[in-house]
Design an enzyme around this catalytic site. Sequence first.
Site, mmCIF file in Angstrom:
data_model
loop_
_atom_site.group_PDB
_atom_site.id
_atom_site.type_symbol
_atom_site.label_atom_id
_atom_site.label_comp_id
_atom_site.label_asym_id
_atom_site.label_seq_id
_atom_site.Cartn_x
_atom_site.Cartn_y
_atom_site.Cartn_z
ATOM 1 N N VAL A 71 0.812 -1.223 0.000
ATOM 2 C CA VAL A 71 0.000 0.000 0.000
ATOM 3 C C VAL A 71 0.844 1.271 0.000
ATOM 4 O O VAL A 71 0.306 2.368 -0.155
ATOM 5 C CB VAL A 71 -1.000 0.029 1.184
ATOM 6 C CG1 VAL A 71 -1.927 -1.173 1.135
ATOM 7 C CG2 VAL A 71 -0.282 0.135 2.515
ATOM 8 N N ASN A 97 -6.690 0.180 6.962
ATOM 9 C CA ASN A 97 -6.096 -0.388 8.174
ATOM 10 C C ASN A 97 -4.574 -0.467 8.138
ATOM 11 O O ASN A 97 -3.932 -0.357 9.184
ATOM 12 C CB ASN A 97 -6.663 -1.790 8.414
ATOM 13 C CG ASN A 97 -5.849 -2.585 9.398
ATOM 14 O OD1 ASN A 97 -5.855 -2.317 10.595
ATOM 15 N ND2 ASN A 97 -5.102 -3.565 8.884
ATOM 16 N N SER A 149 -4.850 5.944 15.907
ATOM 17 C CA SER A 149 -4.151 5.438 17.092
ATOM 18 C C SER A 149 -4.256 6.463 18.199
ATOM 19 O O SER A 149 -4.384 7.675 17.928
ATOM 20 C CB SER A 149 -2.670 5.192 16.761
ATOM 21 O OG SER A 149 -1.907 4.978 17.935
ATOM 22 N N TYR A 162 4.938 8.904 13.331
ATOM 23 C CA TYR A 162 3.726 8.082 13.381
ATOM 24 C C TYR A 162 2.544 8.838 13.986
ATOM 25 O O TYR A 162 1.435 8.840 13.428
ATOM 26 C CB TYR A 162 4.013 6.823 14.196
ATOM 27 C CG TYR A 162 2.838 5.897 14.374
ATOM 28 C CD1 TYR A 162 2.361 5.133 13.308
ATOM 29 C CD2 TYR A 162 2.221 5.754 15.615
ATOM 30 C CE1 TYR A 162 1.290 4.266 13.478
ATOM 31 C CE2 TYR A 162 1.148 4.890 15.793
ATOM 32 C CZ TYR A 162 0.689 4.138 14.721
ATOM 33 O OH TYR A 162 -0.367 3.289 14.882
ATOM 34 N N LYS A 166 -1.142 9.921 12.196
ATOM 35 C CA LYS A 166 -2.448 9.483 12.675
ATOM 36 C C LYS A 166 -3.333 10.674 13.052
ATOM 37 O O LYS A 166 -4.557 10.608 12.919
ATOM 38 C CB LYS A 166 -2.283 8.527 13.853
ATOM 39 C CG LYS A 166 -1.643 7.187 13.473
ATOM 40 C CD LYS A 166 -2.433 6.467 12.399
ATOM 41 C CE LYS A 166 -1.899 5.060 12.144
ATOM 42 N NZ LYS A 166 -2.681 4.345 11.108
#
Length: 242
Positions: A71, A97, A149, A162, A166
């Site tokens: 992806v 996901n 998250s 990260y 998110k």
Amino acid sequence: MNTAPTGKTRSESPVCVVTGGSGGIGLATAKKFASLGYRIATCGRRAEKLAAAAREISAVAPDCVSLVLDVAQADAVPQLVALAEERFGRVDVLVNNAGHAPRAAIDKTSQADFDQSIAINLAAVFHGTRAVWPLMARQKSGVIVNISSVASLDPFPGFAVYGPCKAWVNLFSRITAEEGKAAGIRVYSVAPGAVETPLLRGVFPHYPAEQCLSPEDVAEVIAAVCQEPLRHCTGQTIVVRK
């Protein structure tokens, strides 16, 4: 054998597309929707692992297609959406996901990890949403669930890439939810805490197991937000934690 939802034949059964379906939350989600009578399209990077996951999903409901994809490539999720439309004629739910969660101090974060984080956590969500949007608009219905998250809300050291990715997912979900209202498209962000997956153990090998959600816990929430009673919550970030 599982049957389609009441009043629908198999050919009319709804369709759920799940990225990162080889294991963890993705596999649990695909199996959950299969148990609800959905036809499933999913993807993963590793052929052998994806084939094993597809067998598990097909044991719940036989209408499952899978595609070996990375992806991080811009055309990957659109390929999966196109496969689902070709095989099943519609897409009712898209679950973005797939994720990448490197943990490092900012001065130790490599360019490769930065680029991979943007490509998987952010760009793939955009590309998947853009690919499925015209189809859902024609149907005048559809639900997109983006997996975020609690790192998007908690400034945890080591997640300088990260966490912001998110946080973008949360805001992107709000914006697209507003855009989708006229077309009957709902969008949600589901933000789990620690989930017992290989991804978690790769980052936090000693995290207490008793404080972890199971992938099935998260899958239950993903399925729940797609149901009619939560239609007015479109755009919200749903936090799931122990």
